[in-house]
Design a protein around this motif. Structure first.
Motif, mmCIF file in Angstrom:
data_model
loop_
_atom_site.group_PDB
_atom_site.id
_atom_site.type_symbol
_atom_site.label_atom_id
_atom_site.label_comp_id
_atom_site.label_asym_id
_atom_site.label_seq_id
_atom_site.Cartn_x
_atom_site.Cartn_y
_atom_site.Cartn_z
ATOM 1 N N ILE A 1 0.861 -1.187 0.000
ATOM 2 C CA ILE A 1 0.000 0.000 0.000
ATOM 3 C C ILE A 1 0.896 1.236 0.000
ATOM 4 N N LEU B 1 -3.023 5.682 1.780
ATOM 5 C CA LEU B 1 -4.436 5.536 2.114
ATOM 6 C C LEU B 1 -5.130 6.886 1.957
ATOM 7 N N THR C 1 -12.525 4.344 2.846
ATOM 8 C CA THR C 1 -11.071 4.450 2.746
ATOM 9 C C THR C 1 -10.606 3.686 1.512
ATOM 10 N N SER C 2 -9.761 4.324 0.730
ATOM 11 C CA SER C 2 -9.166 3.644 -0.427
ATOM 12 C C SER C 2 -7.658 3.514 -0.223
ATOM 13 N N ALA C 3 -7.089 2.504 -0.846
ATOM 14 C CA ALA C 3 -5.638 2.286 -0.813
ATOM 15 C C ALA C 3 -5.116 2.307 -2.231
ATOM 16 N N GLU D 1 -0.332 2.106 5.556
ATOM 17 C CA GLU D 1 0.563 2.319 4.426
ATOM 18 C C GLU D 1 1.820 1.473 4.625
#
Length: 369
Positions: free
Chosen positions: A251, A254, A276-278, A328
Motif C-alpha cells: 500500500i 491511504l 477508505t481507499s488504498a 501504508e
C-alpha cells in the motif's frame, strides 16, 4: 520463505515447479518423454531460472514460441534440446546459430528451412513436422504427406526428429468426440509420413489437459505448459497443482473519502458513503489490465478481499479497504499459491494464461528455491 515485500514483486517458487513437474510426470508411463514449454518468459515468470530447474528435474525437451526466446536460453547456458513452436523464416539463421529445432508447419516454411540449412552446409539438422488435426492455427494437412516426404527425400540437410500436433479442447469434456477425432487424424497423418520416411520420429500431441484426460494421446512424448506453472484447467486438477508465481505489492497511500468524492481517471468510481481507499503501485503497464477495474478485479490485504475501484491506471490501482484494518506499507497479494490467479481472471471474464503472462518485466522477479 520470502522476505517482507517492500515493492511490487513476482515471487517464483521453484519447489512448486518441482511438485508440478513430478505430478504431471506421474500421469504418463515410464519411457514417455517430458517436453516443458517455457515460452513467454515461462508463462510470465522467469524463463532462465525455470529452464535450469527443469534441466535438473530431468526434462527431455524445452519449447519456446519464437527463436529469440531460444537464443536467450542458450546464452544463459541452457543445453537441453529446444523446440521452436512457431519459427519465422527471417530467423532461420538464428535457429541454426543457436542449435534450436524448428517446427515446420507449411510448404513455404519447410522449403525455406531446407534452403537455409543447405546453404549453411548442414546435414541431418533436427526438425519437427507439425500437422493440423483440427485446431486450425498452423500445421500441414493429411493430404500434404506426399509433398512433405518428397521435399525431405530430396535433401540431406534435415532430419525429422518428431511429428506433432495440438489438441484444441482437451480440457472440455463436452468436446470429447472432437478430441478423439483429432487423435485419430494425427495418428493417420503421422503413420503415413513415418512409412514414407522409413524411420520412427518421436510423436507428440498432448498438452497439459491431454496429459490428464487422454492417455491414448500420450504417444512418445507429452508437452506441458500451464500445468507446470500450477494450473490444470479444471478444479479437480487445480487442487493437485501448486501455482509457482505470487504477485505481491504494498500500500503506497491511504485516502479517506467523503460521500460524492471520486477516485481515479474519468471519475469512474464515486463514493456513496465515507470510505477508505488504498493506492497500490501496479497498473496496466505491469499487466493488471483495465478489465480488472470497476470492481471486476480484487486483491487481498491481511487475507481480506479488497475490490479494485475506478479505472486501472498505467502504474496504479486503487482498492476499497474500508473494512480492512491496514496501514501504508502493508503487503498486498494479487495472486499466489492460495489466492489463485484463475479466480481473479475468471471474475474479470478472462483466463489465468492471460493474467500471468502479462506481468511486465518491470515487476521485479524474486526466485525462491
Amino acid at each position: 520463505m520470502s522476505e517482507a515485500v517492500r515493492e511490487s514483486v513476482l515471487e517464483v517458487n521453484l519447489s512448486n515447479l518441482a511438485h508440478n513437474f513430478n505430478y504431471l510426470k506421474s500421469k504418463v508411463k515410464n519411457g514417455i518423454k517430458m517436453l516443458c514449454v517455457v515460452k513467454a518468459n515461462s508463462y510470465g515468470s522467469d524463463a532462465i531460472a525455470i529452464a535450469k530447474k527443469l534441466h535438473d528435474l530431468g526434462a527431455d525437451y524445452l519449447a519456446v514460441a519464437y527463436a529469440p526466446e531460444g537464443k536467450l536460453l542458450r546464452e544463459n547456458g541452457i543445453t537441453l534440446p529446444i523446440l521452436v513452436l512457431h519459427p519465422q523464416p527471417v530467423n532461420f539463421d538464428l535457429v541454426i546459430d543457436f542449435n534450436l529445432e524448428p517446427s515446420l508447419y507449411s510448404s513455404r516454411v519447410l522449403q525455406e528451412f531446407i534452403r537455409v540449412a543447405t546453404k549453411r552446409q548442414k546435414t541431418n539438422y533436427p526438425v519437427h513436422i507439425k500437422f493440423n488435426s483440427g485446431l486450425n492455427r498452423i500445421g500441414f494437412w493429411e493430404q500434404d504427406v506426399d509433398h512433405i516426404a518428397e521435399k525431405l527425400a530430396a535433401s540431406k540437410a534435415v532430419h525429422v526428429v518428431s511429428i506433432l500436433s495440438h489438441l484444441a479442447a482437451s480440457e472440455d469434456h463436452n468436446e470429447r468426440e472432437f478430441t478423439l477425432r483429432q487423435i485419430d487424424s494425427f495418428t493417420i497423418s503421422a503413420n503415413q509420413l513415418i512409412q514414407k520416411l522409413g524411420y520412427q520420429p518421436i510423436l507428440h500431441q498432448s498438452n497439459t489437459s491431454g496429459i490428464l484426460n487422454y492417455p491414448e494421446a500420450h504417444f512418445d512424448m507429452v508437452r506441458t505448459g500451464i500445468g507446470l506453472y500450477g494450473y490444470g484447467n479444471e478444479a479437480r486438477y487445480d487442487k493437485d497443482l501448486k501455482p509457482i508465481a505470487s504477485l505481491k505489492s504494498v500500500i503506497s497511500q491511504l485516502h479517506k473519502l467523503e460521500p460524492g468524492e471520486s477516485v481515479g481517471y474519468n471519475r469512474a468510481f464515486k463514493a456513496k458513503d465515507y470510505m477508505t481507499s488504498a493506492t497500490i503501485p501496479l497498473g496496466h503497464a505491469d499487466g493488471i489490465n483495465r478489465i480488472y477495474g470497476k470492481g471486476r478485479g480484487f486483491v487481498y490485504i491481511h487475507g481480506e478481499k479488497a475490490p479494485i475501484i475506478g479505472n486501472v491506471c498505467m502504474d496504479m490501482i486503487m482498492v476499497d479497504v474500508t473494512h480492512i484494518d491496514c496501514q501504508e506499507g502493508d503487503e498486498v497479494v494479487v495472486f499466489d499459491e492460495h489466492t489463485s490467479a484463475s479466480k481473479l481472471a475468471e471474475h474479470a471474464g478472462t483466463i489465468s494464461y492471460e493474467l500471468i503472462t502479462a506481468i511486465s518485466p518491470r515487476v521485479k522477479r524474486v526466485v525462491i528455491s
